[in-house]
Design a protein around this motif. Structure first.
Motif, PDB file in Angstrom:
ATOM      1  N   GLU A 156       0.869  -1.187  -0.053  1.00 26.08           N
ATOM      2  CA  GLU A 156      -0.116  -0.062   0.205  1.00 26.08           C
ATOM      3  C   GLU A 156       0.822   1.277  -0.109  1.00 26.08           C
ATOM      4  OE1 GLU A 156      -2.627  -0.092   3.180  1.00 26.08           O
ATOM      5  OE2 GLU A 156      -2.983  -2.239   2.900  1.00 26.08           O
ATOM      6  N   ASP A 157       0.402   2.455  -0.488  1.00 21.27           N
ATOM      7  CA  ASP A 157       0.814   3.655  -0.479  1.00 21.27           C
ATOM      8  C   ASP A 157       1.050   4.141   0.983  1.00 21.27           C
ATOM      9  OD1 ASP A 157       1.627   4.415  -3.060  1.00 21.27           O
ATOM     10  OD2 ASP A 157      -0.492   4.550  -3.476  1.00 21.27           O
ATOM     11  N   ARG A 158       2.343   4.402   1.406  1.00 22.93           N
ATOM     12  CA  ARG A 158       2.468   4.961   2.766  1.00 22.93           C
ATOM     13  C   ARG A 158       3.054   6.287   2.833  1.00 22.93           C
ATOM     14  NH1 ARG A 158      -0.250   1.697   6.722  1.00 22.93           N
ATOM     15  NH2 ARG A 158       0.104  -0.626   5.887  1.00 22.93           N
ATOM     16  N   VAL A 159       2.949   7.082   3.682  1.00 21.65           N
ATOM     17  CA  VAL A 159       3.361   8.495   4.042  1.00 21.65           C
ATOM     18  C   VAL A 159       4.579   8.600   4.992  1.00 21.65           C
ATOM     19  CG1 VAL A 159       1.262   9.738   3.181  1.00 21.65           C
ATOM     20  CG2 VAL A 159       1.661   9.393   5.718  1.00 21.65           C
ATOM     21  N   LEU A 160       5.366   9.508   4.828  1.00 22.23           N
ATOM     22  CA  LEU A 160       6.573   9.462   5.596  1.00 22.23           C
ATOM     23  C   LEU A 160       6.343   9.492   7.218  1.00 22.23           C
ATOM     24  CD1 LEU A 160       9.754   9.624   5.619  1.00 22.23           C
ATOM     25  CD2 LEU A 160       9.383  12.324   5.530  1.00 22.23           C
ATOM     26  N   THR A 161       5.225   9.990   7.474  1.00 24.38           N
ATOM     27  CA  THR A 161       4.880   9.976   8.997  1.00 24.38           C
ATOM     28  C   THR A 161       4.655   8.542   9.290  1.00 24.38           C
ATOM     29  OG1 THR A 161       3.719  12.032   8.834  1.00 24.38           O
ATOM     30  CG2 THR A 161       3.138  11.031  10.888  1.00 24.38           C
ATOM     31  N   GLU A 162       3.836   7.574   8.763  1.00 23.98           N
ATOM     32  CA  GLU A 162       3.669   6.508   8.995  1.00 23.98           C
ATOM     33  C   GLU A 162       5.213   5.598   9.233  1.00 23.98           C
ATOM     34  OE1 GLU A 162      -0.058   4.373   6.986  1.00 23.98           O
ATOM     35  OE2 GLU A 162       0.793   5.866   5.819  1.00 23.98           O
ATOM     36  N   TYR A 163       5.841   5.720   8.120  1.00 26.56           N
ATOM     37  CA  TYR A 163       7.196   5.229   8.147  1.00 26.56           C
ATOM     38  C   TYR A 163       7.908   5.571   9.385  1.00 26.56           C
ATOM     39  CZ  TYR A 163      11.847   3.749   6.254  1.00 26.56           C
ATOM     40  OH  TYR A 163      13.080   3.227   6.086  1.00 26.56           O
ATOM     41  N   LEU A 164       8.019   6.855   9.603  1.00 32.24           N
ATOM     42  CA  LEU A 164       8.908   7.480  10.780  1.00 32.24           C
ATOM     43  C   LEU A 164       8.112   6.842  12.136  1.00 32.24           C
ATOM     44  CD1 LEU A 164       9.754  11.043   9.448  1.00 32.24           C
ATOM     45  CD2 LEU A 164      11.110   8.969   9.668  1.00 32.24           C
ATOM     46  N   MET A 165       6.666   6.688  12.331  1.00 31.49           N
ATOM     47  CA  MET A 165       6.330   6.323  13.577  1.00 31.49           C
ATOM     48  C   MET A 165       6.956   4.903  14.039  1.00 31.49           C
ATOM     49  SD  MET A 165       2.320   7.310  13.630  1.00 31.49           S
ATOM     50  CE  MET A 165       1.654   8.606  14.044  1.00 31.49           C
ATOM     51  N   ALA A 166       7.253   4.109  13.044  1.00 27.73           N
ATOM     52  CA  ALA A 166       7.761   2.848  13.124  1.00 27.73           C
ATOM     53  C   ALA A 166       9.245   3.149  13.755  1.00 27.73           C
ATOM     54  CB  ALA A 166       7.986   1.539  11.897  1.00 27.73           C
ATOM     55  N   ALA A 167       9.925   3.896  13.232  1.00 25.88           N
ATOM     56  CA  ALA A 167      11.157   4.003  13.548  1.00 25.88           C
ATOM     57  C   ALA A 167      11.514   4.868  14.823  1.00 25.88           C
ATOM     58  CB  ALA A 167      11.902   5.071  12.441  1.00 25.88           C
TER      59      ALA A 167
END
Length: 355
Positions: A156-167
Protein backbone atom coordinates in the motif's frame (compact mmCIF):
# COMPACT_ATOMS: atom_id res chain seq x y z
CA UNK A 1 35.64 30.94 49.35
CA UNK A 2 37.41 32.80 46.56
CA UNK A 3 37.34 31.82 42.87
CA UNK A 4 40.69 29.92 42.78
CA UNK A 5 39.57 27.80 45.73
CA UNK A 6 36.27 26.98 44.06
CA UNK A 7 38.07 26.05 40.84
CA UNK A 8 40.40 23.72 42.76
CA UNK A 9 37.32 22.14 44.37
CA UNK A 10 35.83 21.45 40.92
CA UNK A 11 39.16 20.01 39.75
CA UNK A 12 39.12 17.59 42.69
CA UNK A 13 35.59 16.58 41.70
CA UNK A 14 36.86 15.71 38.24
CA UNK A 15 39.68 13.63 39.74
CA UNK A 16 37.24 11.71 41.92
CA UNK A 17 34.93 11.04 38.94
CA UNK A 18 37.49 10.75 36.16
CA UNK A 19 35.62 7.83 34.52
CA UNK A 20 32.42 9.85 34.29
CA UNK A 21 34.16 12.78 32.64
CA UNK A 22 36.06 10.55 30.21
CA UNK A 23 32.76 9.07 29.05
CA UNK A 24 30.94 12.41 28.97
CA UNK A 25 33.61 14.59 27.37
CA UNK A 26 35.57 12.12 25.22
CA UNK A 27 33.71 8.90 24.40
CA UNK A 28 30.23 10.30 23.68
CA UNK A 29 31.48 13.10 21.37
CA UNK A 30 33.80 10.61 19.65
CA UNK A 31 30.91 8.19 19.07
CA UNK A 32 28.71 10.97 17.70
CA UNK A 33 31.49 12.08 15.37
CA UNK A 34 31.99 8.50 14.22
CA UNK A 35 28.29 8.11 13.46
CA UNK A 36 28.22 11.22 11.27
CA UNK A 37 31.45 10.16 9.60
CA UNK A 38 29.85 7.18 7.85
CA UNK A 39 27.44 9.43 5.94
CA UNK A 40 29.64 9.69 2.85
CA UNK A 41 27.14 10.74 0.21
CA UNK A 42 23.56 11.84 -0.31
CA UNK A 43 22.89 9.95 -3.58
CA UNK A 44 22.56 6.16 -3.15
CA UNK A 45 25.41 4.23 -4.74
CA UNK A 46 25.64 1.06 -2.65
CA UNK A 47 21.98 0.11 -2.17
CA UNK A 48 21.44 -3.64 -2.74
CA UNK A 49 19.32 -4.29 -5.84
CA UNK A 50 17.93 -7.67 -6.92
CA UNK A 51 18.48 -8.95 -10.46
CA UNK A 52 16.31 -11.79 -11.80
CA UNK A 53 15.61 -13.32 -15.21
CA UNK A 54 12.15 -12.73 -16.68
CA UNK A 55 12.07 -16.23 -18.18
CA UNK A 56 14.26 -19.18 -19.10
CA UNK A 57 15.24 -17.55 -22.42
CA UNK A 58 17.22 -14.83 -20.62
CA UNK A 59 20.87 -15.82 -20.95
CA UNK A 60 23.60 -15.72 -18.32
CA UNK A 61 25.49 -13.24 -20.52
CA UNK A 62 22.53 -10.84 -20.53
CA UNK A 63 22.20 -11.10 -16.74
CA UNK A 64 25.95 -10.49 -16.34
CA UNK A 65 25.82 -7.33 -18.49
CA UNK A 66 22.82 -6.02 -16.53
CA UNK A 67 24.61 -6.66 -13.22
CA UNK A 68 27.59 -4.71 -14.56
CA UNK A 69 25.32 -1.82 -15.51
CA UNK A 70 23.59 -1.88 -12.12
CA UNK A 71 26.93 -1.47 -10.34
CA UNK A 72 26.96 2.11 -11.62
CA UNK A 73 24.41 3.05 -8.96
CA UNK A 74 23.85 -0.02 -6.76
CA UNK A 75 25.10 -3.41 -5.57
CA UNK A 76 23.48 -6.25 -7.57
CA UNK A 77 22.11 -9.35 -5.81
CA UNK A 78 21.08 -12.35 -7.94
CA UNK A 79 17.82 -14.26 -7.43
CA UNK A 80 16.53 -17.41 -9.12
CA UNK A 81 12.89 -16.33 -9.39
CA UNK A 82 10.73 -13.22 -9.11
CA UNK A 83 8.95 -14.65 -6.05
CA UNK A 84 12.27 -14.98 -4.21
CA UNK A 85 13.29 -11.50 -5.31
CA UNK A 86 10.02 -9.95 -4.08
CA UNK A 87 10.42 -11.78 -0.76
CA UNK A 88 13.91 -10.28 -0.50
CA UNK A 89 12.39 -6.88 -1.21
CA UNK A 90 9.90 -7.23 1.65
CA UNK A 91 12.67 -8.49 3.96
CA UNK A 92 14.72 -5.41 2.94
CA UNK A 93 17.56 -7.56 1.68
CA UNK A 94 17.26 -5.44 -1.47
CA UNK A 95 15.39 -2.21 -2.21
CA UNK A 96 14.73 -2.67 -5.92
CA UNK A 97 14.24 -5.73 -8.11
CA UNK A 98 15.14 -5.63 -11.82
CA UNK A 99 13.49 -8.21 -14.06
CA UNK A 100 15.69 -8.84 -17.10
CA UNK A 101 13.97 -9.82 -20.39
CA UNK A 102 15.47 -11.96 -23.13
CA UNK A 103 16.48 -10.86 -26.62
CA UNK A 104 18.65 -7.94 -25.55
CA UNK A 105 21.13 -8.58 -28.35
CA UNK A 106 18.50 -8.35 -31.13
CA UNK A 107 18.86 -4.92 -32.66
CA UNK A 108 15.70 -2.80 -32.77
CA UNK A 109 13.57 -5.40 -30.99
CA UNK A 110 11.62 -4.20 -27.89
CA UNK A 111 13.07 -5.30 -24.54
CA UNK A 112 10.92 -4.38 -21.57
CA UNK A 113 12.61 -4.31 -18.16
CA UNK A 114 10.49 -4.22 -15.01
CA UNK A 115 11.78 -2.43 -11.90
CA UNK A 116 9.92 -3.43 -8.72
CA UNK A 117 10.02 -1.29 -5.56
CA UNK A 118 8.22 -1.32 -2.20
CA UNK A 119 5.96 1.60 -1.25
CA UNK A 120 6.64 0.84 2.43
CA UNK A 121 10.18 2.24 2.13
CA UNK A 122 9.00 5.83 1.79
CA UNK A 123 12.47 7.52 1.84
CA UNK A 124 13.46 5.40 -1.17
CA UNK A 125 10.53 6.42 -3.41
CA UNK A 126 12.39 9.23 -5.17
CA UNK A 127 15.71 7.33 -5.41
CA UNK A 128 13.71 4.44 -6.93
CA UNK A 129 12.44 6.72 -9.70
CA UNK A 130 15.93 8.09 -10.24
CA UNK A 131 17.40 4.57 -10.36
CA UNK A 132 14.83 3.51 -12.97
CA UNK A 133 15.77 6.51 -15.15
CA UNK A 134 19.49 5.76 -14.80
CA UNK A 135 18.86 2.11 -15.64
CA UNK A 136 16.84 3.05 -18.73
CA UNK A 137 19.62 5.23 -20.17
CA UNK A 138 22.46 2.86 -19.21
CA UNK A 139 20.88 -0.30 -20.62
CA UNK A 140 19.64 1.41 -23.78
CA UNK A 141 23.24 2.43 -24.41
CA UNK A 142 24.66 -1.05 -23.75
CA UNK A 143 22.21 -3.25 -25.70
CA UNK A 144 21.22 -3.24 -29.40
CA UNK A 145 17.56 -3.88 -28.46
CA UNK A 146 15.08 -1.05 -27.96
CA UNK A 147 15.13 -0.94 -24.14
CA UNK A 148 12.26 0.41 -22.04
CA UNK A 149 11.81 0.33 -18.26
CA UNK A 150 8.49 -0.03 -16.48
CA UNK A 151 8.02 0.42 -12.73
CA UNK A 152 5.94 -1.82 -10.48
CA UNK A 153 5.25 -0.91 -6.85
CA UNK A 154 4.35 -3.38 -4.11
CA UNK A 155 2.21 -2.92 -0.99
CA UNK A 156 0.00 0.00 0.00
CA UNK A 157 0.92 3.64 -0.41
CA UNK A 158 2.46 5.00 2.80
CA UNK A 159 3.39 8.51 3.86
CA UNK A 160 6.59 9.52 5.60
CA UNK A 161 4.84 9.99 8.96
CA UNK A 162 3.72 6.35 9.04
CA UNK A 163 7.21 5.19 8.16
CA UNK A 164 8.79 7.40 10.83
CA UNK A 165 6.33 6.21 13.50
CA UNK A 166 7.81 2.73 13.24
CA UNK A 167 11.34 4.15 13.47
CA UNK A 168 10.33 6.32 16.44
CA UNK A 169 8.94 3.31 18.30
CA UNK A 170 12.21 1.42 17.86
CA UNK A 171 14.24 4.47 18.94
CA UNK A 172 12.07 4.80 22.05
CA UNK A 173 12.77 1.16 22.97
CA UNK A 174 16.49 1.94 22.68
CA UNK A 175 16.21 4.76 25.22
CA UNK A 176 13.72 2.98 27.49
CA UNK A 177 15.74 -0.24 27.70
CA UNK A 178 19.28 1.13 27.82
CA UNK A 179 18.84 4.33 29.83
CA UNK A 180 15.60 4.25 31.85
CA UNK A 181 15.88 0.69 33.19
CA UNK A 182 19.55 1.01 34.29
CA UNK A 183 18.68 4.40 35.81
CA UNK A 184 15.92 2.76 37.85
CA UNK A 185 18.23 -0.02 39.05
CA UNK A 186 20.97 2.44 39.94
CA UNK A 187 18.44 4.53 41.88
CA UNK A 188 17.97 1.55 44.20
CA UNK A 189 21.69 0.81 44.65
CA UNK A 190 21.53 1.62 48.37
CA UNK A 191 18.91 -1.07 49.01
CA UNK A 192 20.31 -3.76 46.72
CA UNK A 193 22.52 -5.13 49.49
CA UNK A 194 19.54 -5.44 51.82
CA UNK A 195 17.46 -7.13 49.15
CA UNK A 196 20.16 -9.80 48.76
CA UNK A 197 19.46 -11.04 52.28
CA UNK A 198 16.06 -12.29 51.11
CA UNK A 199 16.66 -12.92 47.40
CA UNK A 200 19.44 -13.21 44.84
CA UNK A 201 20.57 -10.09 43.00
CA UNK A 202 19.92 -11.87 39.69
CA UNK A 203 16.31 -12.41 40.75
CA UNK A 204 15.92 -8.74 41.63
CA UNK A 205 17.29 -7.70 38.24
CA UNK A 206 15.14 -10.29 36.42
CA UNK A 207 12.02 -8.95 38.13
CA UNK A 208 12.78 -5.45 36.87
CA UNK A 209 13.41 -6.64 33.31
CA UNK A 210 10.12 -8.58 33.34
CA UNK A 211 8.11 -5.74 34.88
CA UNK A 212 9.41 -2.95 32.67
CA UNK A 213 9.36 -5.28 29.66
CA UNK A 214 5.63 -5.87 30.19
CA UNK A 215 5.14 -2.10 30.22
CA UNK A 216 6.48 -1.84 26.64
CA UNK A 217 2.94 -2.62 25.46
CA UNK A 218 1.91 0.84 26.70
CA UNK A 219 4.05 2.87 24.25
CA UNK A 220 3.17 0.41 21.48
CA UNK A 221 -0.54 1.03 22.06
CA UNK A 222 0.12 4.76 22.39
CA UNK A 223 1.82 4.89 18.97
CA UNK A 224 -1.05 2.88 17.52
CA UNK A 225 -3.69 5.22 18.92
CA UNK A 226 -1.90 8.28 17.56
CA UNK A 227 -1.66 6.56 14.18
CA UNK A 228 -5.38 5.75 14.20
CA UNK A 229 -6.19 9.33 15.17
CA UNK A 230 -4.15 10.54 12.20
CA UNK A 231 -6.01 8.15 9.90
CA UNK A 232 -3.23 5.62 9.31
CA UNK A 233 -3.88 1.90 8.83
CA UNK A 234 -1.11 0.36 10.95
CA UNK A 235 -1.17 -3.14 12.48
CA UNK A 236 0.47 -1.88 15.64
CA UNK A 237 -0.57 -4.90 17.74
CA UNK A 238 0.48 -7.53 15.23
CA UNK A 239 2.23 -10.54 16.82
CA UNK A 240 5.38 -9.76 14.82
CA UNK A 241 5.54 -6.22 16.20
CA UNK A 242 4.90 -7.29 19.81
CA UNK A 243 7.43 -10.14 19.74
CA UNK A 244 10.05 -7.93 18.13
CA UNK A 245 9.57 -5.13 20.66
CA UNK A 246 9.76 -7.59 23.56
CA UNK A 247 12.95 -9.29 22.33
CA UNK A 248 14.57 -5.96 21.49
CA UNK A 249 13.80 -4.68 24.98
CA UNK A 250 15.25 -7.78 26.65
CA UNK A 251 18.41 -7.61 24.55
CA UNK A 252 19.06 -3.89 25.06
CA UNK A 253 18.11 -3.79 28.75
CA UNK A 254 20.43 -6.75 29.38
CA UNK A 255 23.27 -4.92 27.62
CA UNK A 256 22.53 -1.69 29.51
CA UNK A 257 22.43 -3.49 32.86
CA UNK A 258 25.63 -5.38 32.04
CA UNK A 259 27.39 -2.06 31.51
CA UNK A 260 25.85 -0.71 34.72
CA UNK A 261 27.11 -3.57 36.90
CA UNK A 262 30.48 -3.74 35.11
CA UNK A 263 30.99 -0.09 36.09
CA UNK A 264 29.76 -0.90 39.60
CA UNK A 265 26.55 1.15 39.40
CA UNK A 266 28.49 4.35 38.70
CA UNK A 267 27.05 7.37 36.95
CA UNK A 268 29.50 6.86 34.11
CA UNK A 269 27.52 3.74 33.15
CA UNK A 270 24.45 5.85 32.38
CA UNK A 271 26.48 8.17 30.17
CA UNK A 272 28.05 5.17 28.44
CA UNK A 273 24.57 3.79 27.76
CA UNK A 274 23.40 7.15 26.40
CA UNK A 275 26.38 7.21 24.04
CA UNK A 276 25.63 3.65 22.94
CA UNK A 277 22.01 4.61 22.22
CA UNK A 278 23.21 7.46 19.98
CA UNK A 279 25.45 5.00 18.18
CA UNK A 280 22.71 2.43 17.67
CA UNK A 281 20.23 5.01 16.41
CA UNK A 282 22.75 6.26 13.87
CA UNK A 283 24.09 2.88 12.75
CA UNK A 284 21.02 0.62 12.71
CA UNK A 285 19.48 2.24 9.60
CA UNK A 286 16.28 3.21 11.39
CA UNK A 287 15.25 5.57 8.58
CA UNK A 288 17.34 5.19 5.43
CA UNK A 289 17.99 1.88 3.63
CA UNK A 290 21.34 0.19 4.21
CA UNK A 291 23.90 1.20 1.65
CA UNK A 292 22.17 4.53 1.01
CA UNK A 293 25.22 6.37 2.29
CA UNK A 294 28.20 4.01 2.25
CA UNK A 295 29.34 0.41 2.13
CA UNK A 296 30.81 0.93 5.61
CA UNK A 297 27.47 1.81 7.12
CA UNK A 298 25.78 -1.06 5.28
CA UNK A 299 28.22 -3.58 6.75
CA UNK A 300 27.83 -2.14 10.25
CA UNK A 301 24.02 -2.11 10.08
CA UNK A 302 23.83 -5.70 8.83
CA UNK A 303 25.98 -6.78 11.80
CA UNK A 304 23.63 -5.22 14.40
CA UNK A 305 20.59 -7.09 15.80
CA UNK A 306 18.87 -3.72 16.15
CA UNK A 307 18.84 -3.39 12.34
CA UNK A 308 16.71 -6.55 12.09
CA UNK A 309 14.55 -5.30 14.96
CA UNK A 310 13.84 -2.18 12.90
CA UNK A 311 12.89 -4.19 9.80
CA UNK A 312 10.58 -6.61 11.64
CA UNK A 313 8.90 -3.83 13.64
CA UNK A 314 8.30 -1.80 10.48
CA UNK A 315 7.08 -4.87 8.59
CA UNK A 316 4.69 -5.89 11.36
CA UNK A 317 3.21 -2.40 11.43
CA UNK A 318 3.11 -1.50 7.74
CA UNK A 319 3.28 -4.66 5.59
CA UNK A 320 0.60 -7.29 5.06
CA UNK A 321 3.07 -10.17 4.83
CA UNK A 322 3.33 -13.48 6.74
CA UNK A 323 5.36 -13.25 9.94
CA UNK A 324 7.17 -16.45 8.90
CA UNK A 325 8.98 -14.41 6.23
CA UNK A 326 10.97 -12.81 9.07
CA UNK A 327 11.51 -15.96 11.14
CA UNK A 328 15.30 -15.84 10.83
CA UNK A 329 15.31 -12.16 11.88
CA UNK A 330 13.31 -13.04 14.99
CA UNK A 331 15.76 -15.86 15.73
CA UNK A 332 18.63 -13.35 15.49
CA UNK A 333 16.86 -11.20 18.08
CA UNK A 334 16.15 -14.21 20.30
CA UNK A 335 19.79 -15.31 20.18
CA UNK A 336 20.92 -11.74 20.89
CA UNK A 337 18.55 -11.50 23.87
CA UNK A 338 19.87 -14.76 25.33
CA UNK A 339 23.47 -13.68 24.77
CA UNK A 340 22.72 -10.31 26.38
CA UNK A 341 21.21 -11.98 29.42
CA UNK A 342 24.27 -14.19 29.78
CA UNK A 343 26.61 -11.20 29.60
CA UNK A 344 24.42 -9.42 32.15
CA UNK A 345 24.67 -12.43 34.48
CA UNK A 346 28.47 -12.40 34.15
CA UNK A 347 28.51 -8.68 34.92
CA UNK A 348 26.40 -9.22 38.05
CA UNK A 349 28.84 -11.94 39.21
CA UNK A 350 31.72 -9.50 38.71
CA UNK A 351 29.89 -6.80 40.67
CA UNK A 352 29.04 -9.20 43.51
CA UNK A 353 32.63 -10.41 43.88
CA UNK A 354 34.12 -6.90 43.72
CA UNK A 355 31.59 -5.39 46.13
Amino acid sequence: MDLPTLLRKEALTVRRNVGLFVVLLILIPAMLAGVTGVYERTIPEDVPVGVVAADEETTDEELAVVRTGVRFFATPVSYDSMDEAKAGLEREEVYLVIEVPSGLSEEGEPANFTVVSDRTIVPFSEPANMSANILDSELDRQFPADVSVEQERMNEDRVLTEYLMAAALVAFIFVYAMVFVPYQVRGERLVLDRLQTTSRLETVVASKVLFYGALTTVPVVSVGLVGRWMGFDMAILSPLTLVTVALTFVFLSAVGLAILFALRLGRSALFANVGLVFGLVGLSSLVYPVGFFSTTRKAIARALPTHYATITTRSGMLRDTPATLYADYVLILLGSALAGLFVCWLSIQYYTRRR
